[in-house]
Design a protein around this motif. Structure first.
Motif, PDB file in Angstrom:
ATOM      1  N   ALA A 634      -8.146 -23.497 -10.516  1.00  0.00           N
ATOM      2  CA  ALA A 634      -8.652 -22.866 -11.742  1.00  0.00           C
ATOM      3  C   ALA A 634      -8.677 -21.355 -11.614  1.00  0.00           C
ATOM      4  N   ALA A 635      -9.029 -20.860 -10.419  1.00  0.00           N
ATOM      5  CA  ALA A 635      -9.034 -19.406 -10.204  1.00  0.00           C
ATOM      6  C   ALA A 635      -7.618 -18.839 -10.259  1.00  0.00           C
ATOM      7  N   ALA A 636      -6.645 -19.575  -9.710  1.00  0.00           N
ATOM      8  CA  ALA A 636      -5.244 -19.119  -9.760  1.00  0.00           C
ATOM      9  C   ALA A 636      -4.748 -19.074 -11.201  1.00  0.00           C
ATOM     10  N   LEU A 637      -5.081 -20.106 -11.971  1.00  0.00           N
ATOM     11  CA  LEU A 637      -4.708 -20.094 -13.392  1.00  0.00           C
ATOM     12  C   LEU A 637      -5.408 -18.963 -14.130  1.00  0.00           C
ATOM     13  N   GLY A 638      -6.693 -18.732 -13.822  1.00  0.00           N
ATOM     14  CA  GLY A 638      -7.423 -17.646 -14.471  1.00  0.00           C
ATOM     15  C   GLY A 638      -6.797 -16.293 -14.193  1.00  0.00           C
ATOM     16  N   ASN A 639      -6.370 -16.073 -12.944  1.00  0.00           N
ATOM     17  CA  ASN A 639      -5.732 -14.797 -12.606  1.00  0.00           C
ATOM     18  C   ASN A 639      -4.375 -14.663 -13.279  1.00  0.00           C
ATOM     19  N   PHE A 640      -3.628 -15.772 -13.380  1.00  0.00           N
ATOM     20  CA  PHE A 640      -2.310 -15.747 -14.020  1.00  0.00           C
ATOM     21  C   PHE A 640      -2.427 -15.482 -15.524  1.00  0.00           C
ATOM     22  N   TYR A 641      -3.374 -16.138 -16.189  1.00  0.00           N
ATOM     23  CA  TYR A 641      -3.514 -16.021 -17.635  1.00  0.00           C
ATOM     24  C   TYR A 641      -4.334 -14.797 -18.053  1.00  0.00           C
ATOM     25  N   ALA A 642      -4.952 -14.105 -17.109  1.00  0.00           N
ATOM     26  CA  ALA A 642      -5.753 -12.923 -17.447  1.00  0.00           C
ATOM     27  C   ALA A 642      -4.880 -11.864 -18.118  1.00  0.00           C
ATOM     28  N   MET A 643      -5.512 -11.057 -18.944  1.00  0.00           N
ATOM     29  CA  MET A 643      -4.767 -10.058 -19.720  1.00  0.00           C
ATOM     30  C   MET A 643      -4.616  -8.777 -18.914  1.00  0.00           C
ATOM     31  N   HIS A 644      -3.760  -8.861 -17.885  1.00  0.00           N
ATOM     32  CA  HIS A 644      -3.459  -7.695 -17.054  1.00  0.00           C
ATOM     33  C   HIS A 644      -2.648  -6.675 -17.852  1.00  0.00           C
ATOM     34  N   PRO A 645      -2.682  -5.409 -17.461  1.00  0.00           N
ATOM     35  CA  PRO A 645      -1.771  -4.440 -18.082  1.00  0.00           C
ATOM     36  C   PRO A 645      -0.324  -4.849 -17.824  1.00  0.00           C
ATOM     37  N   PRO A 646       0.576  -4.651 -18.788  1.00  0.00           N
ATOM     38  CA  PRO A 646       1.992  -4.973 -18.561  1.00  0.00           C
ATOM     39  C   PRO A 646       2.551  -4.229 -17.351  1.00  0.00           C
ATOM     40  N   LEU A 647       3.594  -4.803 -16.762  1.00  0.00           N
ATOM     41  CA  LEU A 647       4.190  -4.188 -15.580  1.00  0.00           C
ATOM     42  C   LEU A 647       4.873  -2.862 -15.907  1.00  0.00           C
ATOM     43  N   LEU A 648       5.384  -2.709 -17.137  1.00  0.00           N
ATOM     44  CA  LEU A 648       5.986  -1.443 -17.543  1.00  0.00           C
ATOM     45  C   LEU A 648       4.892  -0.409 -17.786  1.00  0.00           C
ATOM     46  N   PRO A 649       5.074   0.844 -17.366  1.00  0.00           N
ATOM     47  CA  PRO A 649       4.045   1.873 -17.574  1.00  0.00           C
ATOM     48  C   PRO A 649       3.753   2.077 -19.061  1.00  0.00           C
ATOM     49  N   ASN A 650       2.524   2.477 -19.348  1.00  0.00           N
ATOM     50  CA  ASN A 650       2.099   2.696 -20.731  1.00  0.00           C
ATOM     51  C   ASN A 650       2.820   3.910 -21.316  1.00  0.00           C
ATOM     52  N   PRO A 651       3.630   3.733 -22.359  1.00  0.00           N
ATOM     53  CA  PRO A 651       4.401   4.871 -22.893  1.00  0.00           C
ATOM     54  C   PRO A 651       3.567   5.848 -23.712  1.00  0.00           C
ATOM     55  N   SER A 652       2.322   5.515 -24.016  1.00  0.00           N
ATOM     56  CA  SER A 652       1.513   6.407 -24.851  1.00  0.00           C
ATOM     57  C   SER A 652       0.846   7.510 -24.047  1.00  0.00           C
ATOM     58  N   GLY A 653       0.908   7.467 -22.732  1.00  0.00           N
ATOM     59  CA  GLY A 653       0.292   8.494 -21.900  1.00  0.00           C
ATOM     60  C   GLY A 653       1.308   9.165 -21.004  1.00  0.00           C
ATOM     61  N   GLU A 654       0.877   9.424 -19.767  1.00  0.00           N
ATOM     62  CA  GLU A 654       1.781  10.072 -18.818  1.00  0.00           C
ATOM     63  C   GLU A 654       2.944   9.168 -18.442  1.00  0.00           C
ATOM     64  N   GLY A 655       2.779   7.883 -18.654  1.00  0.00           N
ATOM     65  CA  GLY A 655       3.858   6.952 -18.335  1.00  0.00           C
ATOM     66  C   GLY A 655       5.122   7.161 -19.139  1.00  0.00           C
ATOM     67  N   LEU A 656       5.056   7.978 -20.200  1.00  0.00           N
ATOM     68  CA  LEU A 656       6.240   8.245 -21.015  1.00  0.00           C
ATOM     69  C   LEU A 656       7.352   8.868 -20.181  1.00  0.00           C
ATOM     70  N   GLN A 657       6.980   9.621 -19.127  1.00  0.00           N
ATOM     71  CA  GLN A 657       7.995  10.251 -18.280  1.00  0.00           C
ATOM     72  C   GLN A 657       8.886   9.210 -17.613  1.00  0.00           C
ATOM     73  N   PHE A 658       8.354   8.008 -17.420  1.00  0.00           N
ATOM     74  CA  PHE A 658       9.120   6.942 -16.763  1.00  0.00           C
ATOM     75  C   PHE A 658      10.355   6.556 -17.563  1.00  0.00           C
ATOM     76  N   TYR A 659      10.323   6.767 -18.885  1.00  0.00           N
ATOM     77  CA  TYR A 659      11.392   6.289 -19.765  1.00  0.00           C
ATOM     78  C   TYR A 659      12.429   7.366 -20.090  1.00  0.00           C
ATOM     79  N   LYS A 660      12.327   8.516 -19.423  1.00  0.00           N
ATOM     80  CA  LYS A 660      13.346   9.544 -19.626  1.00  0.00           C
ATOM     81  C   LYS A 660      14.555   9.259 -18.756  1.00  0.00           C
ATOM     82  N   ARG A 661      15.726   9.383 -19.363  1.00  0.00           N
ATOM     83  CA  ARG A 661      16.950   9.241 -18.585  1.00  0.00           C
ATOM     84  C   ARG A 661      17.142  10.499 -17.750  1.00  0.00           C
ATOM     85  N   ARG A 662      17.579  10.331 -16.520  1.00  0.00           N
ATOM     86  CA  ARG A 662      17.817  11.487 -15.651  1.00  0.00           C
ATOM     87  C   ARG A 662      19.273  11.482 -15.204  1.00  0.00           C
ATOM     88  N   VAL A 663      19.925  12.614 -15.383  1.00  0.00           N
ATOM     89  CA  VAL A 663      21.345  12.761 -15.043  1.00  0.00           C
ATOM     90  C   VAL A 663      21.460  13.772 -13.925  1.00  0.00           C
TER      91      VAL A 663
END
Length: 745
Positions: A634-663
């Motif tokens: 039950a604890a393993a299921l609870g941790n799996f179904y918990a509403m964790h932050p998505p693995l992709l960085p939050n684009p509304s803050g400083e995480g927006l830099q992660f989505y810039k293409r770099r050449v």
């Protein structure tokens, strides 16, 4: 001599005048064949007149693909981006090369098929037209495929071979930089009003007709959708959710039909507004054979009826759906399919007009007025005091007089108002005991429906449930059941208000504990989430082991991981029957995970965390002791179904830099310094696709927290005593203390 010379000059002037008047012969212009690119761009300008035209064509394609969910994202009114995603049947890989060529379609084969056409599209021009005035990207996957394909198109041609990619069921079409090569039209659209309200209106019209399809529409980057409808069985409920209660409660159902083959054959049903409805402009939603169209003659006929019957309500709301035999409708009369031609159109309009007039005259005999609730106890008390001043009622038997609440005690959010609205400054009347018992009975009924058996037959599970029931914090329980959700403060903490206090609540801890409690309460009574493709345990375990040990390399390390994975697979296959019976986790004999349990209705966990969950089942569960075994699963299921932050960085803050293409660019110059010789990272535009995925993931999480997590906690959750002191709840403001601080200033 002078007279003679004058006489001789006069004829010369006349000759000159005659030469000037003589017509000049011009050859007629030569007829030539236009280049194919010019023809296509002219045709595209007729089909795609505005961004809303493109959205309409894409939505109709999604409906033709038997979609049950359609999502639209728009940027800059559709000029920068139009993204339409659906869960339809997808597009065949072999069809992708000709997908955007003109007059390629799966809807018909010959001209005669138009007489019985049932689909929205049929010409095969819409997608081609979009590629001539914009840049198109198509991502699609069909049922049963392991991965999807992405292709880009320009000027009707696929630019390169489709690339394999991760995709969800259905098709996603992105149109960027619309009208980039039509300068005049682009400037006209930029200078005019934004097209986004037109797109919202279009989605609203589709949503109230196709009630078996979920629709959403939002601006790019916005957390909340401006149109959000879910599939329902009631059209009136669909109208209520899209256009609001004020419209839905003032509607009259209307029906008309004619089955005389000699004159006309049709069936019409819909809703029209009554005398209580007052609108600023007429709203007419018309579908003919499930096709969204306009009919000026029918609209004028209905307006005439309203003006004559209900002058003060002459701007009505009208929804009509007309079904006719396919051979009585000519759908090929307008470039954008906005209009159709009907056989016996005058007779049909006349019969509908008479039906509308009859219903309005009958409804005008009575009117409905909205009443306000008055506190009956206060009114009766005043009447008693006025009628019998000489025989006052003893103070103990009187209803206590409502005292004026001090300003610093006033609660500035109405808990009955939709969550997150801070503009409601209403003070709720204390509910009576009857109201409390009624609410308790409703909650009990919902619990019985969602939790078929709150107590399990097994003693070990009952002991775990008893621990929860006996170890909860009563103060936090009251806070959760009567709080108002305000919004997310950061990635982990949500802001909630209870009475005059403001709290930060750790949604990860709360959701994890809620899921754990629900697993125990729903023990052995789970509905199932069916995976589209069974996931091999071997692949899942290897993914999880690699994520745990990212730095380790070499064949020995890989062999060790394979052995660990194989041991876990054998263990889980041995326990598969128990996992299926008690927890709804289905593992087949081949070692594939095919089903997961439904712990909260309408909630699906983050599937990126499945490998971690499977590894946890194999490594962390104590299979020898029954009680500890059930507790750890039950604890393993609870941790799996918990509403964790998505693995992709939050684009509304400083995480927006992660989505810039770099050449990478070499800025070395002869004679330059060592610093100039190094490679420099030059920032370019954002990765729009990855950014859109991240925005969708974060917006969906916040929606789930507001609309699933907190409502479920109010019904089912019992907060642990430890949550009052471990940082799960943090009080950040108190209105009484704030007033004391401001009084000193």
């Amino acid at each position: 001599m002078e007279a003679g010379s004058a006489e001789t000059e006069q004829p010369l002037e006349m000759e000159v005048e005659e030469e000037e008047i003589a017509p000049i012969y011009k050859e007629p212009p030569k007829i030539k064949r236009l280049e194919e690119s010019v023809v296509n761009r002219i045709a595209a300008g007729e089909v795609i007149q505005r961004p809303v035209s493109a959205v309409k064509e894409l939505i109709e394609n999604s409906l033709d693909a038997d979609s049950t969910s359609i999502s639209v994202v728009v940027k800059d009114g559709g000029l920068k981006l139009i993204q339409v995603s659906d869960d339809g049947h997808g597009i065949r890989y072999e069809d992708l090369p000709i997908l955007c060529e003109r007059h390629t379609t799966s809807k018909l084969s010959n001209f005669e098929d138009l007489q019985t056409i049932q689909s929205m599209g049929f010409r095969g021009e819409a997608l081609a037209s979009m590629t001539y005035v914009g840049h198109m990207t198509v991502t699609t996957i069909m049922k049963g495929q392991l991965h999807g394909y992405r292709a880009t198109y320009r000027d009707g041609v696929m630019e390169q071979e489709p690339k394999p990619c991760a995709a969800v069921k259905g098709t996603q079409i992105m149109v960027e930089n619309l009208f980039y090569n039509m300068i005049a039209r682009r400037k006209t659209l930029q200078n005019s009003a934004d097209d986004y309200p037109k797109i919202v209106d279009l989605l609203s019209r589709f949503a109230i007709h196709h009630i078996n399809v979920s629709f959403s529409c939002r601006k790019h980057g916005a957390a909340r959708a401006d149109v959000h409808s879910v599939a329902t069985s009631s059209r009136l409920d669909a109208i209520r959710s899209v256009y609001g209660v004020s419209v839905a409660r003032n509607l009259i159902k209307i029906e008309a039909f004619d089955d005389e083959s000699s004159s006309s054959v049709f069936k019409m049903e819909g809703f029209i507004s009554n005398s209580n409805y007052i609108g600023k402009k007429i709203t007419m939603v018309l579908f003919i054979n499930n096709r969204l169209v306009e009919c000026g003659a029918l609209k004028r006929a209905v307006e005439i009826v309203y003006s004559a019957t209900l002058p003060k309500a002459s701007k009505p709301f009208i929804y009509m759906s007309i079904i006719l035999p396919s051979e009585h409708v000519d759908v090929n009369v307008h470039p954008t399919k906005r209009e159709v031609s009907l056989l016996h159109q005058e007779i049909i309009i006349e019969k509908i007009q008479s039906t509308v007039e009859s219903r309005l005259r009958n409804s005008n005999e009575c009117r409905t007025f909205q009443e306000q609730t008055v506190d009956a106890s206060t009114s009766s008390l005043r009447a008693t005091q006025k009628d019998s001043p000489k025989n006052p009622t003893p103070p103990s038997s009187q209803t206590p007089k409502s005292e004026k609440v001090p300003v610093h005690k006033m609660v500035r959010i109405d808990s009955l108002d939709p969550a997150g609205r801070l503009h409601a400054y209403l003070q709720a009347t204390p509910s009576s005991q009857a109201d409390k018992s009624s609410l308790a009975s409703i909650r009990s009924a919902i619990r019985q429906r969602r939790n078929p058996r709150e107590t399990a037959d097994l003693t070990s599970v009952q002991e775990l449930v008893n621990i929860i029931d006996s170890n909860y914090h009563s103060g936090l329980l009251d806070t959760i059941r009567n709080c108002t959700y305000i919004g997310m403060a950061d990635e982990v903490f949500a802001l909630i208000q209870h009475n005059t206090h403001l709290y930060l609540a750790n949604v990860v801890n709360l959701s994890k504990e809620l899921m754990y409690q629900q697993v125990l309460r729903r023990f052995a009574h789970f509905n199932a989430i069916q995976l589209s493709d069974p996931a091999p345990l071997a692949d899942l375990l290897m993914l999880a082991l690699k994520e745990e040990d990212l730095d380790a390399e070499g064949e020995e390390n890989y062999d060790l991981k394979e052995k660990i994975a194989e041991m876990n697979i054998q263990l889980l296959k041995q326990k598969a029957e128990m996992l299926q019976e008690y927890f709804g986790i289905h593992i087949d004999t081949n070692g594939n995970l095919s089903r997961l349990p439904v712990i909260l209705d309408q909630y699906t966990p983050d599937m990126d965390r499945v490998p971690e969950f499977v590894l946890c089942l194999g490594n962390d569960v104590d299979w020898d002791d029954e009680k500890i075994c059930f507790q750890t699963i039950a604890a393993a299921l609870g941790n799996f179904y918990a509403m964790h932050p998505p693995l992709l960085p939050n684009p509304s803050g400083e995480g927006l830099q992660f989505y810039k293409r770099r050449v990478s660019s070499n800025c070395h110059q002869a004679g330059g310094s060592l610093k100039d010789a190094d490679d420099a990272a030059v920032e370019s535009e954002y990765d729009d696709e990855l950014l859109a995925d991240a925005e969708n993931a974060w917006a969906h999480r916040e929606w789930s927290i507001q609309h699933i997590l907190f409502p479920s906690m109010r019904l089912f959750f019992k907060p642990l005593t430890s949550m009052a002191s471990n940082g799960t709840f943090v009080r950040v403001a108190s209105l009484e203390k704030l007033y004391k601080i401001f009084e000193r200033c």
